[in-house]
Design a protein around this motif. Structure first.
Motif, short mmCIF file in Angstrom:
data_model
loop_
_atom_site.label_atom_id
_atom_site.label_comp_id
_atom_site.label_asym_id
_atom_site.label_seq_id
_atom_site.Cartn_x
_atom_site.Cartn_y
_atom_site.Cartn_z
N LEU A 252 -13.22 -5.52 -4.45
CA LEU A 252 -14.40 -4.55 -4.93
C LEU A 252 -15.21 -5.25 -6.00
N CYS A 253 -14.70 -6.02 -6.78
CA CYS A 253 -15.50 -6.71 -7.61
C CYS A 253 -16.41 -7.66 -6.93
N ASP A 254 -15.83 -8.38 -6.01
CA ASP A 254 -16.49 -9.37 -5.07
C ASP A 254 -17.70 -8.80 -4.44
N LEU A 255 -17.45 -7.44 -3.76
CA LEU A 255 -18.56 -6.92 -3.04
C LEU A 255 -19.48 -6.42 -3.83
N ARG A 256 -19.07 -5.98 -5.13
CA ARG A 256 -20.40 -5.53 -6.10
C ARG A 256 -20.93 -6.77 -6.42
N ASP A 257 -20.47 -7.95 -6.65
CA ASP A 257 -21.23 -9.13 -7.06
C ASP A 257 -21.95 -9.52 -5.66
N PHE A 258 -21.61 -9.50 -4.56
CA PHE A 258 -22.46 -9.58 -3.44
C PHE A 258 -23.75 -8.74 -3.30
N ALA A 259 -23.25 -7.41 -3.51
CA ALA A 259 -24.34 -6.64 -3.24
C ALA A 259 -25.25 -6.69 -4.50
N GLU A 260 -25.08 -7.09 -5.83
CA GLU A 260 -26.01 -7.28 -6.72
C GLU A 260 -26.55 -8.66 -6.55
N GLY A 261 -26.38 -9.70 -5.67
CA GLY A 261 -26.87 -10.95 -5.57
C GLY A 261 -26.23 -11.95 -6.29
N ARG A 262 -25.33 -12.15 -7.07
CA ARG A 262 -24.45 -12.74 -8.02
C ARG A 262 -23.97 -13.95 -7.22
N ILE A 263 -23.40 -13.47 -5.83
CA ILE A 263 -22.99 -14.27 -5.13
C ILE A 263 -23.64 -14.43 -3.63
N THR A 264 -23.38 -15.35 -2.82
CA THR A 264 -24.09 -15.26 -1.60
C THR A 264 -22.84 -15.22 -0.65
N LEU A 265 -21.65 -15.67 -0.60
CA LEU A 265 -20.55 -15.76 0.31
C LEU A 265 -20.06 -14.29 0.58
N LEU A 266 -19.97 -13.84 1.88
CA LEU A 266 -19.56 -12.62 1.91
C LEU A 266 -18.09 -12.48 1.65
N PRO A 267 -17.72 -11.40 1.02
CA PRO A 267 -16.32 -11.26 0.67
C PRO A 267 -15.73 -10.81 1.87
N PRO A 268 -14.27 -10.61 1.60
CA PRO A 268 -13.53 -10.06 2.67
C PRO A 268 -13.69 -8.63 2.84
N ARG A 269 -13.10 -8.14 4.09
CA ARG A 269 -13.53 -6.41 4.29
C ARG A 269 -12.67 -5.67 3.25
N LEU A 270 -13.23 -4.38 2.93
CA LEU A 270 -12.48 -3.69 2.11
C LEU A 270 -11.66 -2.64 2.70
N GLU A 271 -10.16 -2.80 2.26
CA GLU A 271 -9.01 -1.94 3.08
C GLU A 271 -8.58 -1.22 1.74
N PHE A 272 -8.29 0.07 2.05
CA PHE A 272 -7.42 0.95 1.25
C PHE A 272 -6.66 2.15 2.16
N VAL A 273 -5.84 2.83 1.05
CA VAL A 273 -5.33 3.92 1.56
C VAL A 273 -5.44 5.13 0.87
N ILE A 274 -5.77 6.21 1.69
CA ILE A 274 -5.65 7.61 0.64
C ILE A 274 -4.65 8.39 1.19
N ASN A 275 -3.77 8.71 0.18
CA ASN A 275 -2.65 9.59 0.52
C ASN A 275 -3.05 11.05 0.16
N LEU A 276 -2.91 11.87 0.89
CA LEU A 276 -3.35 13.41 1.26
C LEU A 276 -2.21 14.25 0.89
#
Length: 306
Positions: free
Chosen positions: A53-77
């Motif tokens: 999540l932190c890496d993706l935010r840095d990428f979206a805001e231009g602080r890094i240029t290397l594309l981070p890994p995909r985001l994976e999560f689980v929602i328990n309902l």
């Protein structure tokens, strides 16, 4: 910030410029923020690797240029009459493309889980292309998920969910993956193997190795689900099958008594920060289970213990 998963690039992302991918990642993060506000409990929404999540935010805001890994999560309902767990894998180009979503429950039969996932996929296809769809998927599960506990017999425990149909073949599949780091994938592999009454092992790291054995139809159903997830590379290296008769006990054909994830408990040494395992230890483990011959199928050379 370094992620446990190696950086990977979705093929579709390669055709987009960085600003377009940044816009898509910003949309992903906005949806995750919304979901986290909906599910604030520590076990309600579980991100596989929070550093992504932190890496993706840095990428979206231009602080890094290397594309981070995909985001994976689980929602328990919690839904009427039961609980559902939704695993989510977001490609970098989501929401321009559909995510990978899979729902399971410890108390639903395999038939019910299959029908639920098919119906959810059908629902996701009705959402306009380019729209965020994890929130709508959650809403659909909250509204419709309880009906699957009503329409199908509910399992008394998780082991009952692995009731097998008649099958005259025993199969053993040897799977090779470029790497297996994701905690969510590793848990899903364990859960699915128990669901389909399969024994064997998962060796996380780089490369990742999986063996599953049991009734051939169960191994095929397991493989169909696992290979549908997002992988950099995954393939079945070797398939072993043998005919069985009604009077033969399936356990006589198994080389493994349970399905387990390999690690230090099996004396498998890990090196280089957890990315690589000692192949001599892997060969020894295979030999202990009368499977040393498969080492050459995986790596092209004969193994030896170290």
């Amino acid at each position: 910030m370094k992620s446990e998963e190696e950086p990977t690039t979705d093929s579709a992302s390669e055709s987009l410029d960085q600003s377009e991918v940044q816009t898509l990642v910003e949309l992903q993060l906005s949806e995750v923020d919304m979901l986290q506000s909906m599910f604030p409990g520590p076990r309600e929404l579980v991100v596989d690797d929070p550093s992504v999540l932190c890496d993706l935010r840095d990428f979206a805001e231009g602080r890094i240029t290397l594309l981070p890994p995909r985001l994976e999560f689980v929602i328990n309902l919690d839904v009427e009459k039961g609980q559902l767990s939704m695993s989510v894998n977001l490609p970098h180009q989501y929401p321009a493309v559909q995510p990978t979503v899979f729902v399971r429950s410890q108390t639903l039969s395999r038939e019910a889980q299959h029908r639920l996932n098919q119906d959810l996929l059908t629902h996701l296809k009705t959402i306009q292309e380019g729209d965020l769809c994890i929130g709508p998927a959650v809403t659909w599960l909250q509204e419709k998920g309880g009906t699957f506990f009503e329409d199908y017999p509910q399992m008394e425990n998780a082991e009952d969910a692995s009731v097998e149909t008649k099958d005259d073949k025993f199969a053993r599949l040897w799977i090779y993956s470029h790497h297996i780091y994701s905690k969510i994938k590793r848990k899903d592999i364990l859960d699915l193997s128990r669901e389909f009454d399969l024994t064997g092992f998962c060796l996380p790291g780089k490369p990742g190795i999986i063996c599953v054995e049991g009734h051939s139809q169960n191994t095929e159903d397991w493989w169909h689900k696992v290979r549908s997830w997002n992988w950099q590379k995954i393939l079945c290296k070797k398939r072993e099958e043998v005919n069985i008769s009604n009077d033969q006990d399936l356990s006589a054909f198994r080389r493994f008594s349970t399905f387990e994830e390999l690690g230090s408990e099996n004396n498998i040494r890990v090196k280089n920060g957890g990315f690589h395992v000692n192949m001599g230890d892997v060969f020894r483990y295979l030999e202990e289970h009368e499977c040393g011959y498969v080492f050459k199928d995986y790596f092209g050379i004969s193994g030896r213990p170290t």
